[in-house]
Each structure stands twice: as structure tokens, then as C-alpha cells.
Scaffold this motif. Structure first.
Motif, mmCIF file in Angstrom:
data_model
loop_
_atom_site.group_PDB
_atom_site.id
_atom_site.type_symbol
_atom_site.label_atom_id
_atom_site.label_comp_id
_atom_site.label_asym_id
_atom_site.label_seq_id
_atom_site.Cartn_x
_atom_site.Cartn_y
_atom_site.Cartn_z
ATOM 1 N N ASP A 133 -49.239 8.146 -0.477
ATOM 2 C CA ASP A 133 -47.815 7.939 -0.762
ATOM 3 C C ASP A 133 -47.625 6.907 -1.874
ATOM 4 O OD1 ASP A 133 -47.067 9.776 1.136
ATOM 5 O OD2 ASP A 133 -46.563 8.295 2.678
ATOM 6 N N ALA A 134 -48.417 5.844 -1.842
ATOM 7 C CA ALA A 134 -48.309 4.811 -2.872
ATOM 8 C C ALA A 134 -48.696 5.373 -4.239
ATOM 9 C CB ALA A 134 -49.200 3.619 -2.521
ATOM 10 N N CYS A 135 -49.728 6.179 -4.276
ATOM 11 C CA CYS A 135 -50.158 6.785 -5.544
ATOM 12 C C CYS A 135 -49.101 7.746 -6.078
ATOM 13 C CB CYS A 135 -51.491 7.512 -5.345
ATOM 14 S SG CYS A 135 -52.890 6.406 -5.032
ATOM 15 N N GLN A 140 -44.561 8.810 -10.009
ATOM 16 C CA GLN A 140 -43.160 9.048 -10.338
ATOM 17 C C GLN A 140 -42.607 7.928 -11.215
ATOM 18 O OE1 GLN A 140 -41.674 12.059 -9.554
ATOM 19 N NE2 GLN A 140 -43.832 12.350 -9.027
ATOM 20 N N THR A 141 -43.022 6.691 -10.945
ATOM 21 C CA THR A 141 -42.606 5.574 -11.797
ATOM 22 C C THR A 141 -43.170 5.744 -13.192
ATOM 23 O OG1 THR A 141 -42.537 4.068 -9.900
ATOM 24 C CG2 THR A 141 -42.667 3.067 -12.078
ATOM 25 N N ALA A 156 -32.086 12.961 -17.767
ATOM 26 C CA ALA A 156 -32.706 14.201 -18.235
ATOM 27 C C ALA A 156 -33.930 14.553 -17.389
ATOM 28 C CB ALA A 156 -33.105 14.068 -19.698
ATOM 29 N N GLU A 157 -34.155 15.840 -17.207
ATOM 30 C CA GLU A 157 -35.333 16.298 -16.479
ATOM 31 C C GLU A 157 -36.551 16.195 -17.382
ATOM 32 O OE1 GLU A 157 -37.143 17.795 -13.006
ATOM 33 O OE2 GLU A 157 -35.125 17.064 -13.390
ATOM 34 N N PRO A 158 -37.603 15.451 -16.975
ATOM 35 C CA PRO A 158 -38.780 15.305 -17.839
ATOM 36 C C PRO A 158 -39.433 16.664 -18.108
ATOM 37 C CG PRO A 158 -38.817 13.705 -16.057
ATOM 38 C CD PRO A 158 -37.739 14.685 -15.731
ATOM 39 N N PRO A 159 -39.892 16.885 -19.324
ATOM 40 C CA PRO A 159 -40.550 18.162 -19.631
ATOM 41 C C PRO A 159 -41.892 18.287 -18.917
ATOM 42 C CG PRO A 159 -40.749 16.648 -21.477
ATOM 43 C CD PRO A 159 -39.824 16.002 -20.494
ATOM 44 N N LEU A 160 -42.379 19.506 -18.856
ATOM 45 C CA LEU A 160 -43.642 19.787 -18.172
ATOM 46 C C LEU A 160 -44.771 18.934 -18.718
ATOM 47 C CD1 LEU A 160 -45.388 21.530 -16.257
ATOM 48 C CD2 LEU A 160 -45.602 23.184 -18.145
ATOM 49 N N ALA A 165 -48.866 14.754 -17.979
ATOM 50 C CA ALA A 165 -49.476 13.526 -18.483
ATOM 51 C C ALA A 165 -49.459 12.438 -17.426
ATOM 52 C CB ALA A 165 -48.747 13.061 -19.747
ATOM 53 N N ALA A 166 -48.326 12.271 -16.750
ATOM 54 C CA ALA A 166 -48.227 11.247 -15.706
ATOM 55 C C ALA A 166 -49.178 11.550 -14.561
ATOM 56 C CB ALA A 166 -46.788 11.163 -15.201
#
Length: 210
Positions: A133-135, A140-141, A156-160, A165-166
């Protein structure tokens, strides 16, 4: 970069209490073992009533969530602080050196606890779930921060490509920390968490970063 919203005094005190309980829990888990430690033991050692403990954490395993979260979020926030002119991969590597550096006694202590807790999680599905959960929260951050660096708007919705990348960067750092935790190498060594994270990120040089 936009300023972080101010945190109220009440919220800061709650966060401090959560972190105090988390540190107490980690110390007891290391000293007495996860199975032998009860939530009531943690509450007593932390100087709070059991009802206060349960107001913050539903289970004893979740009481160490702030320690996991602090380390994971620290790396994501280090990406936010990275110079704006750095590319995504350079910002990620810059952040690893910043967030995983063992430059204070508290940082060394936190890494020692993370190592011990990750080893315990091998036999505790509940503790593994807290780490997962922490990861995920850190990912998401990081996604929001990468979107900021790319000039996106908060709504805005982040692109794919940014989502990928995240996710890839988060997994690379998670694997590095877990690999280090499984061994006995000093955190300051080149094969410590920072060094392994840099190696993992370097292995992704062919990844099509946005």
C-alpha cells in the motif's frame, strides 16, 4: 512548481503521534518479534491509550505504515525538488541520491527498521500488504509530480506514458530497497539502497521516458 498546501497545527500533531506510534511499534517488533507484540503493548510503550492506538491504526501491522510511507514518499518528493531543467530519468536519479542518502542518525535508524520490517514481511501477509500500500501511494504521488514537471494541470488525467513512467520508476526503487533489505550490506555502501536504486534506474536507459 506549485507550493505544497499548509498543514494545520492539529494535523501536524496527529502526524507526529502517528509517527511516534510507528517508531515504537517497529522497535517492539524488532525486539520482541511481530507475533509476540500486541497492539496494547505498542500503545503502552508509546504512552497512549489502546483506544487512541485503534483510532490511528486498525491493526498492529498497520501501525508501521507511516515508516514505510515516509521513506516511499520522501523519494517522490525529492523528484519534486529536483532542478526543473533535468530530464525525467535525470530527475529520478537525482532524487534517489537525495532521498536514500544515509546522512543523519535518524535516516540510518529508519533504514534499519525498514530492513527489519521487510524481512518480517516475508512471513506476514498483513505486513506485506502494508508495504504494498505504501509503495502504491508513493507511485501515485510520483505520477502527480511527473505530471507537474511535464506542465500538466492538477485536474487533467495523466497520459498513459506518464502512468507507465511512474510505475516503472517506482518498481525500480522498490526492487532496490527490497534487494538491499534481504542482505547484510551497510546502507552507506555502493550496494546500499541508493546505489542499487541508481543501478536499477540506469538499467532502464532504453525506456521511452516522456
Amino acid at each position: 512548481m506549485p507550493d505544497m498546501p499548509a498543514v494545520s497545527l492539529t494535523e501536524r500533531r496527529k502526524n507526529e503521534t502517528r509517527l511516534d506510534i510507528a517508531r515504537t511499534a517497529a522497535a517492539l517488533f524488532v525486539a520482541d518479534g511481530l507475533r509476540a507484540t500486541r497492539a496494547e503493548d505498542i500503545a503502552r510503550s508509546a504512552g497512549v491509550a489502546p483506544r487512541t492506538f485503534y483510532r490511528y491504526f486498525p491493526t498492529k501491522e498497520e501501525s508501521v505504515a507511516p515508516l514505510f510511507a515516509a521513506g516511499a514518499q520522501q523519494w517522490a518528493e525529492a523528484v519534486r525538488r529536483a532542478p526543473a531543467d533535468l530530464s525525467v530519468p535525470d530527475a529520478l536519479r537525482h532524487a534517489v541520491g537525495d532521498a536514500l542518502a544515509v546522512d543523519t542518525e535518524r535516516a540510518a535508524e529508519s533504514l534499519a527498521w525498514v530492513r527489519a520490517l521487510l524481512r518480517m514481511s516475508a512471513e506476514s501477509p498483513a505486513l506485506r500488504a502494508v508495504w504494498a500500500d505504501a509503495c502504491h501511494a508513493s507511485e501515485q504521488t510520483l505520477l502527480a509530480i511527473l505530471a507537474e514537471r511535464a506542465g500538466g494541470t492538477p485536474s487533467a488525467e495523466p497520459p498513459l506514458e506518464l502512468r507507465l513512467a511512474a510505475a516503472v520508476a517506482s518498481v525500480a526503487v522498490r526492487v532496490a530497497v527490497e534487494t538491499w533489505a534481504a542482505g547484510d550490506v551497510s546502507p552507506e555502501a555502493s550496494a546500499g539502497p541508493a546505489g542499487l536504486a541508481e543501478r536499477c534506474l540506469a538499467a532502464l536507459e532504453t525506456f521511452p521516458w516522456p
